[in-house]
Design a protein around this motif. Sequence first.
Motif, PDB file in Angstrom:
ATOM      1  N   ARG A  11       1.038  -1.249  -0.019  1.00 59.47           N
ATOM      2  CA  ARG A  11       0.209  -0.013  -0.084  1.00 59.47           C
ATOM      3  C   ARG A  11       1.009   1.137  -0.149  1.00 59.47           C
ATOM      4  O   ARG A  11       2.095   1.443   0.110  1.00 59.47           O
ATOM      5  N   LEU A  12       0.133   2.282  -0.143  1.00 55.43           N
ATOM      6  CA  LEU A  12       0.826   3.709  -0.235  1.00 55.43           C
ATOM      7  C   LEU A  12       0.803   4.440   0.938  1.00 55.43           C
ATOM      8  O   LEU A  12      -0.092   4.330   1.952  1.00 55.43           O
ATOM      9  N   ILE A  13       1.937   4.838   1.703  1.00 51.88           N
ATOM     10  CA  ILE A  13       2.243   5.770   2.756  1.00 51.88           C
ATOM     11  C   ILE A  13       2.504   7.248   2.199  1.00 51.88           C
ATOM     12  O   ILE A  13       3.471   7.308   1.310  1.00 51.88           O
ATOM     13  N   VAL A  14       1.904   8.035   2.535  1.00 49.30           N
ATOM     14  CA  VAL A  14       2.026   9.553   2.281  1.00 49.30           C
ATOM     15  C   VAL A  14       2.892  10.302   3.247  1.00 49.30           C
ATOM     16  O   VAL A  14       2.591  10.342   4.373  1.00 49.30           O
ATOM     17  N   SER A  15       3.812  11.063   2.839  1.00 48.65           N
ATOM     18  CA  SER A  15       4.528  11.990   3.570  1.00 48.65           C
ATOM     19  C   SER A  15       4.182  13.127   3.444  1.00 48.65           C
ATOM     20  O   SER A  15       4.370  13.953   2.364  1.00 48.65           O
ATOM     21  N   CYS A  16       3.878  13.894   4.646  1.00 49.82           N
ATOM     22  CA  CYS A  16       3.245  15.301   4.825  1.00 49.82           C
ATOM     23  C   CYS A  16       4.352  15.931   5.303  1.00 49.82           C
ATOM     24  O   CYS A  16       4.333  16.144   6.645  1.00 49.82           O
ATOM     25  N   GLN A  17       5.076  16.743   4.667  1.00 53.10           N
ATOM     26  CA  GLN A  17       6.379  17.377   5.296  1.00 53.10           C
ATOM     27  C   GLN A  17       6.449  18.779   4.292  1.00 53.10           C
ATOM     28  O   GLN A  17       5.915  18.717   3.072  1.00 53.10           O
ATOM     29  N   ALA A  18       6.881  19.747   5.044  1.00 53.94           N
ATOM     30  CA  ALA A  18       6.808  21.174   4.239  1.00 53.94           C
ATOM     31  C   ALA A  18       8.540  21.508   4.547  1.00 53.94           C
ATOM     32  O   ALA A  18       8.700  21.309   5.792  1.00 53.94           O
ATOM     33  N   PRO A  19       9.199  22.158   3.513  1.00 58.27           N
ATOM     34  CA  PRO A  19      10.636  22.347   3.872  1.00 58.27           C
ATOM     35  C   PRO A  19      10.574  23.813   4.418  1.00 58.27           C
ATOM     36  O   PRO A  19       9.457  24.712   4.476  1.00 58.27           O
ATOM     37  N   PRO A  20      11.624  24.338   5.100  1.00 54.89           N
ATOM     38  CA  PRO A  20      11.681  25.616   5.873  1.00 54.89           C
ATOM     39  C   PRO A  20      11.532  26.578   4.865  1.00 54.89           C
ATOM     40  O   PRO A  20      11.942  26.498   3.760  1.00 54.89           O
ATOM     41  N   GLY A  21      10.514  27.812   5.209  1.00 58.09           N
ATOM     42  CA  GLY A  21      10.357  28.590   4.122  1.00 58.09           C
ATOM     43  C   GLY A  21       9.122  28.518   3.442  1.00 58.09           C
ATOM     44  O   GLY A  21       8.558  29.528   2.795  1.00 58.09           O
ATOM     45  N   ASP A  22       8.433  27.340   3.297  1.00 58.62           N
ATOM     46  CA  ASP A  22       7.484  26.890   2.485  1.00 58.62           C
ATOM     47  C   ASP A  22       6.324  27.456   3.231  1.00 58.62           C
ATOM     48  O   ASP A  22       6.116  27.586   4.312  1.00 58.62           O
ATOM     49  N   PRO A  23       5.243  28.128   2.538  1.00 60.53           N
ATOM     50  CA  PRO A  23       3.879  28.744   3.193  1.00 60.53           C
ATOM     51  C   PRO A  23       3.399  27.567   3.909  1.00 60.53           C
ATOM     52  O   PRO A  23       2.450  27.914   4.828  1.00 60.53           O
ATOM     53  N   LEU A  24       3.428  26.221   3.595  1.00 61.49           N
ATOM     54  CA  LEU A  24       2.825  25.125   4.325  1.00 61.49           C
ATOM     55  C   LEU A  24       3.254  24.670   5.501  1.00 61.49           C
ATOM     56  O   LEU A  24       2.975  23.797   6.291  1.00 61.49           O
ATOM     57  N   ARG A  25       4.625  25.268   5.785  1.00 63.04           N
ATOM     58  CA  ARG A  25       5.451  24.917   6.953  1.00 63.04           C
ATOM     59  C   ARG A  25       4.500  25.225   8.338  1.00 63.04           C
ATOM     60  O   ARG A  25       5.118  26.272   8.815  1.00 63.04           O
ATOM     61  N   ILE A  41       0.683   7.672   7.582  1.00 62.41           N
ATOM     62  CA  ILE A  41       1.016   9.080   7.125  1.00 62.41           C
ATOM     63  C   ILE A  41       2.486   8.902   7.754  1.00 62.41           C
ATOM     64  O   ILE A  41       2.781   8.653   8.914  1.00 62.41           O
ATOM     65  N   ARG A  42       3.680   9.792   7.001  1.00 60.34           N
ATOM     66  CA  ARG A  42       4.832   9.957   7.468  1.00 60.34           C
ATOM     67  C   ARG A  42       5.158  11.384   7.752  1.00 60.34           C
ATOM     68  O   ARG A  42       4.628  12.403   6.931  1.00 60.34           O
ATOM     69  N   VAL A  43       5.412  11.824   9.097  1.00 55.84           N
ATOM     70  CA  VAL A  43       5.273  13.214   9.522  1.00 55.84           C
ATOM     71  C   VAL A  43       6.666  13.821  10.239  1.00 55.84           C
ATOM     72  O   VAL A  43       6.935  12.999  11.053  1.00 55.84           O
ATOM     73  N   THR A  98      -6.783   8.961  11.975  1.00 58.50           N
ATOM     74  CA  THR A  98      -6.628   7.565  12.942  1.00 58.50           C
ATOM     75  C   THR A  98      -5.526   6.849  12.121  1.00 58.50           C
ATOM     76  O   THR A  98      -5.307   5.684  12.676  1.00 58.50           O
ATOM     77  N   LEU A  99      -5.287   7.016  11.179  1.00 59.29           N
ATOM     78  CA  LEU A  99      -4.322   6.155  10.353  1.00 59.29           C
ATOM     79  C   LEU A  99      -3.038   6.090  11.130  1.00 59.29           C
ATOM     80  O   LEU A  99      -2.534   6.870  12.058  1.00 59.29           O
ATOM     81  N   PRO A 100      -2.087   5.104  10.940  1.00 60.02           N
ATOM     82  CA  PRO A 100      -0.858   4.990  11.498  1.00 60.02           C
ATOM     83  C   PRO A 100       0.156   6.089  11.411  1.00 60.02           C
ATOM     84  O   PRO A 100       0.039   6.436  10.118  1.00 60.02           O
ATOM     85  N   LEU A 101       0.977   6.428  12.154  1.00 65.11           N
ATOM     86  CA  LEU A 101       2.017   7.612  11.830  1.00 65.11           C
ATOM     87  C   LEU A 101       3.469   6.918  12.172  1.00 65.11           C
ATOM     88  O   LEU A 101       3.824   6.307  12.980  1.00 65.11           O
ATOM     89  N   ILE A 102       3.992   7.426  10.875  1.00 64.79           N
ATOM     90  CA  ILE A 102       5.794   7.061  10.946  1.00 64.79           C
ATOM     91  C   ILE A 102       6.138   8.479  11.306  1.00 64.79           C
ATOM     92  O   ILE A 102       6.220   9.493  10.518  1.00 64.79           O
ATOM     93  N   GLU A 144       3.283   5.516  15.850  1.00 65.37           N
ATOM     94  CA  GLU A 144       3.693   4.325  15.923  1.00 65.37           C
ATOM     95  C   GLU A 144       4.935   3.753  15.550  1.00 65.37           C
ATOM     96  O   GLU A 144       5.478   2.889  16.322  1.00 65.37           O
ATOM     97  N   ILE A 145       5.321   4.469  14.407  1.00 67.37           N
ATOM     98  CA  ILE A 145       6.805   4.062  13.838  1.00 67.37           C
ATOM     99  C   ILE A 145       7.802   5.032  14.083  1.00 67.37           C
ATOM    100  O   ILE A 145       7.260   6.060  13.642  1.00 67.37           O
ATOM    101  N   VAL A 146       8.824   4.933  14.445  1.00 65.76           N
ATOM    102  CA  VAL A 146       9.717   5.963  14.566  1.00 65.76           C
ATOM    103  C   VAL A 146      10.833   5.665  13.279  1.00 65.76           C
ATOM    104  O   VAL A 146      11.503   4.743  13.401  1.00 65.76           O
TER     105      VAL A 146
END
Length: 228
Positions: A16-30, A51-53, A67-71, A99-101
């Motif tokens: 399955r697919l794991i989605v990484s939700c991250q934004a770099p420094p300076g990005d408006p979504l940070r 989700i990877r965060v 409620t999804l597992p978080l990496i 749950e996962i580091v």
Amino acid sequence: MPADRVRALLDALRGRLIVSCQAPPGDPLRAPEHMAAAAASVAAGASVAAIRVQGVEDIHAVRAAVTLPLIGLWKDGAEGVYITPTAAHARAVAEAGAEIVAIDATRRPRPDGRPLRDTVEAVHRLGHLVMADVSTAEEGVAAASLGADLISTTLSGYTPYSPQQPGPDLGLIAELTGLVDVPVCAEGRLHTPEEARKAIELGAWAVVVGGAITAPAAIASRFVAALP
């Protein structure tokens, strides 16, 4: 974590697919609220496995939104070993709700001078799983021998001694799946659904995709570059 819960969590990721939700420094979504919204959006709109965060505040926000597992991981710095670089960082990530580091499991020296084993053991003592981010097959085998629960190809191309290439390291995925008994996740420069599918066909347990899904600036740039 009891063995049956570990198996259930890993089985829920398989294929399955794991989605990484991250934004770099300076990005408006940070900001934590933006990452929580991104996580909630992909969780609602697709059959995403996890989700990877990045960052303790973001982990708290995303945990409250899905409620999804978080990496979880904690990027501290910008060079060398900076993805969850110490046991203290790893404990903070676990306690924030992941749950996962995910930790840097490359052979490079760690900033506190402690061995990788210390971080793996610290996470396990809290009852959480370890995802070892590696750049080579040798590093993946070493991390598995230390007890890592998953191996991810995240750092291929980000160490000076690993292949430098624009796309995913499919060769590393195929090699690692034949060398270790723990799940191998494909991560790093997966730009298209076709590349993600190929990774699964080569034996990846799951695929982690970030910028191709959750980074508007990067997505827009690829469209701009493709125009005549």
